[in-house]
Write an enzyme that holds these catalytic residues in place. Sequence first.
Site, PDB file in Angstrom:
ATOM      1  N   PRO A  71       0.842  -1.284   0.117  1.00  0.00           N
ATOM      2  CA  PRO A  71      -0.070  -0.207   0.049  1.00  0.00           C
ATOM      3  C   PRO A  71       0.733   1.174   0.090  1.00  0.00           C
ATOM      4  O   PRO A  71       1.885   1.364   0.805  1.00  0.00           O
ATOM      5  CB  PRO A  71      -0.833  -0.116   1.175  1.00  0.00           C
ATOM      6  N   THR A  96       0.438   5.611  -0.481  1.00  0.00           N
ATOM      7  CA  THR A  96      -0.501   6.707  -0.502  1.00  0.00           C
ATOM      8  C   THR A  96      -0.070   7.445  -1.648  1.00  0.00           C
ATOM      9  O   THR A  96       0.942   7.839  -1.899  1.00  0.00           O
ATOM     10  CB  THR A  96      -0.288   7.553   0.822  1.00  0.00           C
ATOM     11  N   HIS A 101      -5.119  -1.001   8.995  1.00  0.00           N
ATOM     12  CA  HIS A 101      -3.677  -0.542   9.050  1.00  0.00           C
ATOM     13  C   HIS A 101      -3.456  -0.102  10.453  1.00  0.00           C
ATOM     14  O   HIS A 101      -4.134   0.545  11.233  1.00  0.00           O
ATOM     15  CB  HIS A 101      -3.811   0.914   8.099  1.00  0.00           C
ATOM     16  N   ALA A 132      -0.383  -0.010  11.697  1.00  0.00           N
ATOM     17  CA  ALA A 132       1.349   0.417  11.672  1.00  0.00           C
ATOM     18  C   ALA A 132       1.612   1.917  11.505  1.00  0.00           C
ATOM     19  O   ALA A 132       0.719   2.873  11.480  1.00  0.00           O
ATOM     20  CB  ALA A 132       1.869  -0.267  10.583  1.00  0.00           C
ATOM     21  N   HIS A 133       3.127   2.286  11.692  1.00  0.00           N
ATOM     22  CA  HIS A 133       3.416   3.519  11.403  1.00  0.00           C
ATOM     23  C   HIS A 133       3.104   4.504  12.217  1.00  0.00           C
ATOM     24  O   HIS A 133       3.360   5.755  11.704  1.00  0.00           O
ATOM     25  CB  HIS A 133       3.288   3.779   9.965  1.00  0.00           C
ATOM     26  N   TYR A 189       0.069   5.467  13.222  1.00  0.00           N
ATOM     27  CA  TYR A 189      -1.298   5.868  12.962  1.00  0.00           C
ATOM     28  C   TYR A 189      -2.199   5.478  13.876  1.00  0.00           C
ATOM     29  O   TYR A 189      -1.870   4.963  14.886  1.00  0.00           O
ATOM     30  CB  TYR A 189      -1.687   5.670  11.538  1.00  0.00           C
TER      31      TYR A 189
END
Length: 363
Positions: free
Chosen positions: A23, A25, A167, A169-170, A172
């Site tokens: 994925p 963005t 999602h 992860a990261h 968020y």
Amino acid sequence: MDVLARPFSLGSLELRNRIAMAPMTREFSPGGVPGEDVAQYYARRAAAGVGLIITEGTYVDHASAGTKGGVPRFHGADALAGWAGVVDAVHGVGGKIVPQLWHVGMARTAGAPPVPEAPRVGPSGIPLDETEHGHAMTQQDLDDVVAAFAAGAAAAEAQGFDGIEIHGAHGYLVDQFLWERTNRRTDAYGGDIPSRSRFAAEIVAAARAVVSPDFPIIFRMSQWKIGGYDAKLGTSPQELEAVLAPLTEAGVDAFHASTRRYWLPEFDGSDLNLAGWVKKLSGKPTISVGSVGLDNEFTKAFQGEGGGVTDIDALLDRLERDEFDLIAVGRALLGDPEWAAKTLGGRADELKPFSPAALRTLY
């Protein structure tokens, strides 16, 4: 390349090979609605041999979920009609596709679209950087977000998608609950690792309850955060297992373990990467990712540096010993839509290098 070409099954999802599109963005969906250009962008890569398309992050139906107007949403008749066109295009060339359902949480910029007046929200209102604190979520806020993810899961199955990815992860929203740095709650959603995992597990369970039993739920997780590359959810296998256990019990079918370099070991004393450890600890299939086929990691791209082509011999070795089950490819597929076909066909000499210009185009 036979090991990369092996089929793979996950619930009702039957994949022709072990290659997934990561994925990424893109911001090419005006008003949050993906158009024909987005459909062809994904279909082009599916037609060239990618087994599984994982879409860019799509905002769930919560006012504070997003932070950019060109990122697609996964709610509303117009956006869902656009996604139906994407599904048809990918299926039409023999591909499989899952949407990534996303809430940015405290990564939201105050006043940003798609809902400028929406507050920045998180488990404790603590940002990842030095920006101002936001709104610590109430129980009603938590319930609303869980419902939004569940609605997205139901919509995905109704639109003909082959599964979903949550999602987590990261840095968020979902990850903000998992990480002790951003989760300072003193209620049932904060404290020890199982408590910090509760919100993510509730999202998974709610999604599981509204889709078919064999409709795959993938959970994307990471140790690192945007701007926090040394962050850890688990500093040991035991701590990581404590994060994974509630998610597995809630209904996760596979984990997408995000790293910036797939070849780096996660813990001392073993050469297993994060996906390898997650598979070992959870007993679930995993997807690995991180600078596949390129000679530098992705943050260099945002500094104007390209990524030269490099071999994937080490990757094939790891797949051959079943360290993980699928490999997600990101920038290499932006730079060359036919990466999968060329790689599987032994035409590595024809691969095109990634250029930062690919970040600004939808080809």
